[in-house]
Enzyme design. Structure first.
Site, PDB file in Angstrom:
ATOM      1  N   LYS A  15       0.883  -1.146  -0.027  1.00  0.00           N
ATOM      2  CA  LYS A  15      -0.016  -0.082   0.015  1.00  0.00           C
ATOM      3  C   LYS A  15       1.072   1.307   0.015  1.00  0.00           C
ATOM      4  CE  LYS A  15      -4.512   0.700   2.157  1.00  0.00           C
ATOM      5  NZ  LYS A  15      -5.083   0.638   3.599  1.00  0.00           N
TER       6      LYS A  15
HETATM    7  O1  G3P Z   1      -7.757   1.136   5.329  1.00  0.00           O
HETATM    8  C1  G3P Z   1      -8.197   2.321   4.903  1.00  0.00           C
HETATM    9  C2  G3P Z   1      -9.453   2.866   5.280  1.00  0.00           C
HETATM   10  O2  G3P Z   1     -10.505   1.922   5.167  1.00  0.00           O
HETATM   11  C3  G3P Z   1      -9.574   3.800   6.534  1.00  0.00           C
HETATM   12  O3  G3P Z   1     -10.957   3.894   7.090  1.00  0.00           O
HETATM   13  O4  G3P Z   1     -12.613   4.460   8.852  1.00  0.00           O
HETATM   14  O5  G3P Z   1     -10.144   5.131   9.034  1.00  0.00           O
HETATM   15  O6  G3P Z   1     -11.561   6.148   7.353  1.00  0.00           O
HETATM   16  P1  G3P Z   1     -11.271   5.045   8.297  1.00  0.00           P
END
Ligand code: G3P
Length: 218
Positions: A83
């Site tokens: 990533k």
């Molecule tokens: O892993 C990346 C993403 O899904 C993070 O989500 O909930 O931290 O905005 P969030």
């Protein structure tokens, strides 16, 4: 449509993977920090029982170091996806790693222009963050539609749209309608997908009526 879990919690991933419905895993530095365990060990452990792609994020912001970190992480298991953030250096790292045949997931995508660049850089996955756009009053779903539409115009762009930052079950239904290839789902929301009060109520009454018959199937 593929379902990934957005988690670094090995116990929870194992429990949900038993459904046979989990196609991969995404992690990020915040999720790793939450577990308080060694990053590389966690990724290697997840890769040992999840056959699909397991995203591990680089933490450098410099292209040279990103590529080095990518190589180190890619050596952990053959299903590690690297990533990288959607920055100038991140795009260069994406191109270099993808050219080597390494699976790259470009993260922190918030615009269609960014998604187009990631696809041209050879990303296997682009991760648009829906919830974080919604949080600031923008439309996360609209971005997913836009990216699916643009990628659909160019069959040579093979990057998969991985809807990320999912906040509720409706996000998943909406991205499925939009044609996203993957949704990465927090475990709590995965559980909400199958739970329904009418299912519980219906089952309770079926079991009560069945018990009254005094019969057994086996
Ligand atoms: O892993 C990346 C993403 O899904 C993070 O989500 O909930 O931290 O905005 P969030």
């Amino acid at each position: 449509m593929k379902f990934f879990l957005d988690s670094a919690d090995v116990k929870e991933i194992k429990e949900l993977a038993e459904t046979g419905l989990i196609d991969g895993i995404t992690t990020n530095p915040t999720l790793i920090a939450k577990e308080g365990k060694d990053f590389k060990k966690v990724i290697a452990e997840i890769c040992s029982f999840i056959p699909g792609p397991v995203s591990a994020e680089v933490t450098s912001t410099d292209v040279k170091e990103m590529i080095q970190e990518g190589h180190t992480l890619a050596r952990l298991a053959n299903n590690v996806a690297i990533k990288v953030p959607l920055t100038f250096d991140g795009l260069k790292a994406c191109k270099a790693l993808s050219d080597e045949g390494i699976v790259v997931n470009v993260t922190l995508c918030f615009s269609a222009a960014q998604a187009l660049l990631a696809a041209k850089a050879g990303a296997t996955f682009i991760s648009p963050f829906m919830g974080r756009l919604d949080d600031i009053g923008h439309n996360g779903l609209e971005l997913i539609h836009e990216i699916c539409h643009i990628y659909g115009n160019y069959p040579n762009l093979t990057t998969e749209v991985l809807a990320a930052s999912i906040r509720h079950p409706l996000h998943i239904i909406d991205v499925a309608k939009a044609g996203a290839d993957v949704a990465t789902i927090p475990p709590k929301i995965f559980k909400q997908l199958y739970q329904h009060p009418l299912t519980d109520k219906g089952l309770e009454s079926f079991l009560k009526d069945w018990k009254a018959t005094g019969q057994k199937i086996i």
